[in-house]
Design a protein around this motif. Structure first.
Motif, PDB file in Angstrom:
ATOM      1  N   GLY A 115       0.817  -1.207   0.000  1.00  0.00           N
ATOM      2  CA  GLY A 115       0.000   0.000   0.000  1.00  0.00           C
ATOM      3  C   GLY A 115       0.844   1.247   0.000  1.00  0.00           C
ATOM      4  N   ARG A 116       0.179   2.337   0.385  1.00  0.00           N
ATOM      5  CA  ARG A 116       0.844   3.644   0.327  1.00  0.00           C
ATOM      6  C   ARG A 116       1.933   3.818   1.372  1.00  0.00           C
ATOM      7  N   GLY A 117       2.115   2.767   2.205  1.00  0.00           N
ATOM      8  CA  GLY A 117       3.240   2.815   3.136  1.00  0.00           C
ATOM      9  C   GLY A 117       4.579   2.772   2.404  1.00  0.00           C
TER      10      GLY A 117
ATOM     11  N   CYS B 255      -1.733  -4.975  -4.638  1.00  0.00           N
ATOM     12  CA  CYS B 255      -1.622  -3.650  -4.007  1.00  0.00           C
ATOM     13  C   CYS B 255      -2.995  -3.099  -3.639  1.00  0.00           C
ATOM     14  N   SER B 256      -2.969  -1.990  -2.934  1.00  0.00           N
ATOM     15  CA  SER B 256      -4.196  -1.240  -2.690  1.00  0.00           C
ATOM     16  C   SER B 256      -4.461  -0.377  -3.929  1.00  0.00           C
ATOM     17  N   ARG B 257      -5.664   0.141  -4.008  1.00  0.00           N
ATOM     18  CA  ARG B 257      -6.037   0.878  -5.227  1.00  0.00           C
ATOM     19  C   ARG B 257      -5.158   2.081  -5.532  1.00  0.00           C
ATOM     20  N   PRO B 258      -4.797   2.899  -4.520  1.00  0.00           N
ATOM     21  CA  PRO B 258      -3.998   4.090  -4.874  1.00  0.00           C
ATOM     22  C   PRO B 258      -2.653   3.749  -5.504  1.00  0.00           C
TER      23      PRO B 258
ATOM     24  N   TYR C  52      -4.751  -4.577  -8.293  1.00  0.00           N
ATOM     25  CA  TYR C  52      -5.255  -4.038  -7.024  1.00  0.00           C
ATOM     26  C   TYR C  52      -6.469  -4.817  -6.530  1.00  0.00           C
ATOM     27  N   ILE C  53      -6.536  -4.851  -5.194  1.00  0.00           N
ATOM     28  CA  ILE C  53      -7.523  -5.692  -4.523  1.00  0.00           C
ATOM     29  C   ILE C  53      -8.580  -4.807  -3.885  1.00  0.00           C
ATOM     30  N   GLY C  54      -9.814  -5.267  -3.895  1.00  0.00           N
ATOM     31  CA  GLY C  54     -10.827  -4.534  -3.145  1.00  0.00           C
ATOM     32  C   GLY C  54     -12.166  -4.530  -3.824  1.00  0.00           C
ATOM     33  N   VAL C  55     -13.034  -3.661  -3.316  1.00  0.00           N
ATOM     34  CA  VAL C  55     -14.417  -3.631  -3.770  1.00  0.00           C
ATOM     35  C   VAL C  55     -14.489  -3.370  -5.269  1.00  0.00           C
ATOM     36  N   SER C  56     -13.609  -2.528  -5.761  1.00  0.00           N
ATOM     37  CA  SER C  56     -13.631  -2.255  -7.202  1.00  0.00           C
ATOM     38  C   SER C  56     -12.477  -2.948  -7.919  1.00  0.00           C
ATOM     39  N   GLY C  57     -11.696  -3.760  -7.207  1.00  0.00           N
ATOM     40  CA  GLY C  57     -10.598  -4.491  -7.820  1.00  0.00           C
ATOM     41  C   GLY C  57     -10.812  -5.993  -7.701  1.00  0.00           C
TER      42      GLY C  57
ATOM     43  N   ILE D  57      -0.508  -1.133   4.290  1.00  0.00           N
ATOM     44  CA  ILE D  57      -1.903  -0.946   3.843  1.00  0.00           C
ATOM     45  C   ILE D  57      -2.734  -0.665   5.089  1.00  0.00           C
ATOM     46  N   SER D  58      -3.523   0.418   5.068  1.00  0.00           N
ATOM     47  CA  SER D  58      -4.231   0.793   6.299  1.00  0.00           C
ATOM     48  C   SER D  58      -5.366  -0.174   6.623  1.00  0.00           C
ATOM     49  N   GLY D  59      -5.950  -0.799   5.574  1.00  0.00           N
ATOM     50  CA  GLY D  59      -7.021  -1.771   5.840  1.00  0.00           C
ATOM     51  C   GLY D  59      -8.404  -1.154   5.809  1.00  0.00           C
TER      52      GLY D  59
ATOM     53  N   GLN E  76     -12.926  -0.736   1.864  1.00  0.00           N
ATOM     54  CA  GLN E  76     -12.949  -0.950   0.401  1.00  0.00           C
ATOM     55  C   GLN E  76     -11.834  -1.876  -0.045  1.00  0.00           C
ATOM     56  N   HIS E  77     -10.746  -1.932   0.713  1.00  0.00           N
ATOM     57  CA  HIS E  77      -9.675  -2.876   0.379  1.00  0.00           C
ATOM     58  C   HIS E  77      -9.990  -4.250   0.970  1.00  0.00           C
ATOM     59  N   MET E  78     -10.401  -4.278   2.232  1.00  0.00           N
ATOM     60  CA  MET E  78     -10.484  -5.559   2.940  1.00  0.00           C
ATOM     61  C   MET E  78     -11.612  -6.464   2.423  1.00  0.00           C
TER      62      MET E  78
ATOM     63  N   ILE F 191       1.522  -5.836   8.138  1.00  0.00           N
ATOM     64  CA  ILE F 191       2.719  -5.113   8.602  1.00  0.00           C
ATOM     65  C   ILE F 191       2.413  -3.630   8.491  1.00  0.00           C
ATOM     66  N   ASN F 192       2.484  -2.928   9.615  1.00  0.00           N
ATOM     67  CA  ASN F 192       2.126  -1.508   9.591  1.00  0.00           C
ATOM     68  C   ASN F 192       2.794  -0.809  10.776  1.00  0.00           C
ATOM     69  N   THR F 193       3.224   0.414  10.551  1.00  0.00           N
ATOM     70  CA  THR F 193       3.844   1.165  11.647  1.00  0.00           C
ATOM     71  C   THR F 193       2.817   1.621  12.685  1.00  0.00           C
TER      72      THR F 193
ATOM     73  N   ASP G 103       8.239  -0.880  10.912  1.00  0.00           N
ATOM     74  CA  ASP G 103       8.546  -0.252   9.630  1.00  0.00           C
ATOM     75  C   ASP G 103       8.773  -1.330   8.570  1.00  0.00           C
ATOM     76  N   LEU G 104       8.043  -1.229   7.471  1.00  0.00           N
ATOM     77  CA  LEU G 104       8.173  -2.253   6.427  1.00  0.00           C
ATOM     78  C   LEU G 104       9.596  -2.305   5.876  1.00  0.00           C
ATOM     79  N   TYR G 105      10.299  -1.162   5.945  1.00  0.00           N
ATOM     80  CA  TYR G 105      11.662  -1.131   5.387  1.00  0.00           C
ATOM     81  C   TYR G 105      12.629  -1.971   6.237  1.00  0.00           C
TER      82      TYR G 105
HETATM   83  C1  LIG Z   1     -15.730   4.130  -4.053  1.00  0.00           C
HETATM   84  C2  LIG Z   1     -14.379   3.719  -3.561  1.00  0.00           C
HETATM   85  C3  LIG Z   1     -13.878   2.505  -3.964  1.00  0.00           C
HETATM   86  C4  LIG Z   1     -12.614   2.096  -3.501  1.00  0.00           C
HETATM   87  N1  LIG Z   1     -12.162   0.891  -3.898  1.00  0.00           N
HETATM   88  C5  LIG Z   1     -10.975   0.457  -3.415  1.00  0.00           C
HETATM   89  C6  LIG Z   1     -10.484  -0.828  -3.746  1.00  0.00           C
HETATM   90  O1  LIG Z   1     -11.106  -1.602  -4.478  1.00  0.00           O
HETATM   91  N2  LIG Z   1      -9.278  -1.205  -3.233  1.00  0.00           N
HETATM   92  C7  LIG Z   1      -8.546  -0.402  -2.403  1.00  0.00           C
HETATM   93  O2  LIG Z   1      -7.447  -0.813  -1.984  1.00  0.00           O
HETATM   94  N3  LIG Z   1      -8.992   0.818  -2.088  1.00  0.00           N
HETATM   95  C8  LIG Z   1     -10.174   1.275  -2.577  1.00  0.00           C
HETATM   96  N4  LIG Z   1     -10.603   2.519  -2.239  1.00  0.00           N
HETATM   97  C9  LIG Z   1      -9.699   3.400  -1.476  1.00  0.00           C
HETATM   98  C10 LIG Z   1      -9.718   3.085   0.012  1.00  0.00           C
HETATM   99  O3  LIG Z   1     -10.781   3.767   0.626  1.00  0.00           O
HETATM  100  C11 LIG Z   1      -8.411   3.531   0.673  1.00  0.00           C
HETATM  101  O4  LIG Z   1      -8.218   4.904   0.425  1.00  0.00           O
HETATM  102  C12 LIG Z   1      -7.197   2.767   0.176  1.00  0.00           C
HETATM  103  O5  LIG Z   1      -7.427   1.380   0.274  1.00  0.00           O
HETATM  104  C13 LIG Z   1      -5.987   3.150   1.036  1.00  0.00           C
HETATM  105  O6  LIG Z   1      -4.848   2.572   0.486  1.00  0.00           O
HETATM  106  P1  LIG Z   1      -3.574   2.295   1.424  1.00  0.00           P
HETATM  107  O7  LIG Z   1      -4.004   1.448   2.557  1.00  0.00           O
HETATM  108  O8  LIG Z   1      -2.509   1.803   0.519  1.00  0.00           O
HETATM  109  O9  LIG Z   1      -3.151   3.750   1.859  1.00  0.00           O
HETATM  110  P2  LIG Z   1      -3.312   4.495   3.257  1.00  0.00           P
HETATM  111  O10 LIG Z   1      -4.704   4.449   3.730  1.00  0.00           O
HETATM  112  O11 LIG Z   1      -2.666   5.817   3.056  1.00  0.00           O
HETATM  113  O12 LIG Z   1      -2.444   3.620   4.258  1.00  0.00           O
HETATM  114  C14 LIG Z   1      -1.061   3.516   4.240  1.00  0.00           C
HETATM  115  C15 LIG Z   1      -0.665   2.725   5.475  1.00  0.00           C
HETATM  116  O13 LIG Z   1       0.726   2.512   5.458  1.00  0.00           O
HETATM  117  C16 LIG Z   1       1.204   2.602   6.781  1.00  0.00           C
HETATM  118  N5  LIG Z   1       2.623   2.922   6.691  1.00  0.00           N
HETATM  119  C17 LIG Z   1       3.214   4.097   6.350  1.00  0.00           C
HETATM  120  N6  LIG Z   1       4.561   3.976   6.329  1.00  0.00           N
HETATM  121  C18 LIG Z   1       4.830   2.697   6.681  1.00  0.00           C
HETATM  122  C19 LIG Z   1       6.039   1.971   6.834  1.00  0.00           C
HETATM  123  N7  LIG Z   1       7.231   2.526   6.608  1.00  0.00           N
HETATM  124  N8  LIG Z   1       5.961   0.684   7.211  1.00  0.00           N
HETATM  125  C20 LIG Z   1       4.762   0.077   7.432  1.00  0.00           C
HETATM  126  N9  LIG Z   1       3.574   0.729   7.295  1.00  0.00           N
HETATM  127  C21 LIG Z   1       3.611   2.020   6.917  1.00  0.00           C
HETATM  128  C22 LIG Z   1       0.376   3.687   7.422  1.00  0.00           C
HETATM  129  O14 LIG Z   1       0.351   3.549   8.825  1.00  0.00           O
HETATM  130  C23 LIG Z   1      -0.989   3.425   6.789  1.00  0.00           C
HETATM  131  O15 LIG Z   1      -1.771   2.568   7.593  1.00  0.00           O
HETATM  132  C24 LIG Z   1     -11.856   2.948  -2.674  1.00  0.00           C
HETATM  133  C25 LIG Z   1     -12.386   4.170  -2.278  1.00  0.00           C
HETATM  134  C26 LIG Z   1     -13.628   4.549  -2.710  1.00  0.00           C
HETATM  135  C27 LIG Z   1     -14.159   5.870  -2.276  1.00  0.00           C
END
Ligand SMILES: Cc1cc2nc3c(=O)[nH]c(=O)nc-3n(C[C@H](O)[C@H](O)[C@H](O)COP(=O)(O)OP(=O)(O)OC[C@H]3O[C@@H](n4cnc5c(N)ncnc54)[C@H](O)[C@@H]3O)c2cc1C
Length: 301
Positions: A191-193, A216-219, A232-237, A250-252, A255-257, A269-271, A288-290
């Motif tokens: 994910g965005r981590g 991966c997560s959607r972003p 990408y995994i999730g409701v729309s993936g 991945i924050s969890g 929409q992802h889970m 794995i998450n900080t 830290d994932l790193y």
């Molecule tokens: C209509 C709609 C549909 C959607 N469909 C999907 C979908 O199908 N799939 C999907 O994935 N999302 C979907 N989303 C987006 C979803 O809501 C979240 O925004 C997205 O899943 C967040 O991605 P993320 O967990 O990668 O990023 P973030 O929410 O930004 O989380 C990043 C995480 O990384 C952790 N982190 C940061 N640095 C580190 C490090 N060094 N080591 C370890 N951990 C770290 C942080 O603590 C945080 O928890 C959708 C949203 C909408 C509105």
């Protein structure tokens, strides 16, 4: 009252669940097959009462058979079932238009109460369920299930079809590799981590060590564009059911889970110790994932 059911097949005979559903409705079960003779035979052996075989598409696309299948279905209207493949969707659409019937997707259960058909289906990516009733013909798209085991020999009737005048003149295969996450026994999701695209190498090394596919997560796929949209995994993936899913950075969010509900074991794995992903995880590593990902990779190697 019993309900007659059609099962529409366009190539892939993975329809065991459809046959089960049709059988439970109690009436005659007829399959309309566009595909090879072998497909028609597999379906005929799978527990239906009759197969109408419309032949092999050859150089015609499945769309060319829509009218013929719709004509057959309209001659004995009932409940029309099909799996969600692109070919089935075309034929089901044609049948629905001819029958003036509603098309409902995502049905998980179908029962008959008198002359009313009761349908359940999940909505909002699987977080809620709704029930619907229909009187009269209805077209339902639902999970086909596996290829049915051979349990009988239904008659196969050849239907003479003049496909509509549409012909495939060229097919070229895309050079973009597509991954089938749904079939992967292990998946490592990022994910965005992750701070930079180049750091994907860390995740790929862990995936190599665990013989997993990278997801991966959607972003990460839409926005950052670091991985393909098929990953990408999730409701729309993708919705996956691996033995192991490792969610890294991945924050969890819901929409992802919802896409990993079928995973047998989830490792996160998450900080952030309060990240929602830990609520769904079987094992959580706060850190830290790193640091953790290379350490895990080394340990697994
Ligand atoms: C209509 C709609 C549909 C959607 N469909 C999907 C979908 O199908 N799939 C999907 O994935 N999302 C979907 N989303 C987006 C979803 O809501 C979240 O925004 C997205 O899943 C967040 O991605 P993320 O967990 O990668 O990023 P973030 O929410 O930004 O989380 C990043 C995480 O990384 C952790 N982190 C940061 N640095 C580190 C490090 N060094 N080591 C370890 N951990 C770290 C942080 O603590 C945080 O928890 C959708 C949203 C909408 C509105």
């Amino acid at each position: 009252m019993t309900v007659n059911t059609w099962i529409v097949v366009a190539g892939d005979p993975a329809i065991a669940t459809l046959i089960e559903t049709a059988r439970a409705l109690g009436g005659d079960v007829t399959a309309a097959v566009v595909g090879t003779r072998a497909t028609a035979e597999t379906v005929a052996a799978g527990g239906v009462d009759k197969v109408l075989w419309f032949g092999e598409p050859g150089d015609a696309p499945v769309e060319a058979f829509g009218t013929a299948v719709a004509d057959a279905v309209a001659a004995a209207p009932g409940v029309v079932l099909g799996a969600g493949g692109p070919g089935e969707r075309v034929l089901l659409g044609a049948a629905a238009a001819r029958l003036q019937a509603p098309v409902l997707t995502g049905a998980s259960a179908v029962t008959a109460e008198g002359d009313t058909i009761v349908i359940s289906r999940s909505i909002f990516g699987g977080i809620a369920e709704e029930s619907l009733t229909v009187t009269g013909p209805v077209v339902l798209v639902l999970e086909g299930g596996p290829v049915p085991a051979a349990t009988g020999t239904a008659p196969i009737e050849d239907v003479a079809v003049t496909p509509l005048g549409v012909v495939i003149v060229e097919t070229s295969v895309s050079d973009v590799a597509q991954v089938d996450l749904g079939a992967a026994p292990r998946v490592v999701g990022i994910g965005r981590g992750l701070k930079a695209q180049a750091d994907l190498a860390l995740v790929e090394a862990l995936a190599d060590a665990t013989k997993a596919e990278v997801a991966c997560s959607r972003p990460v796929a839409e926005g950052l564009d670091w991985l393909g949209k098929d990953r990408y995994i999730g409701v729309s993936g993708a919705h996956i059911s691996p033995d192991l899913y490792v969610a890294i950075g991945i924050s969890g969010q819901l929409q992802h889970m919802v896409g990993v509900r079928g995973a047998k074991t989830i490792v996160a794995i998450n900080t952030d110790a309060n990240a929602p992903v830990f609520k769904d995880a079987d094992y959580g590593l706060v850190g830290d994932l790193y640091e953790l990902v290379p350490a895990l990779t080394a340990a697994l190697k």
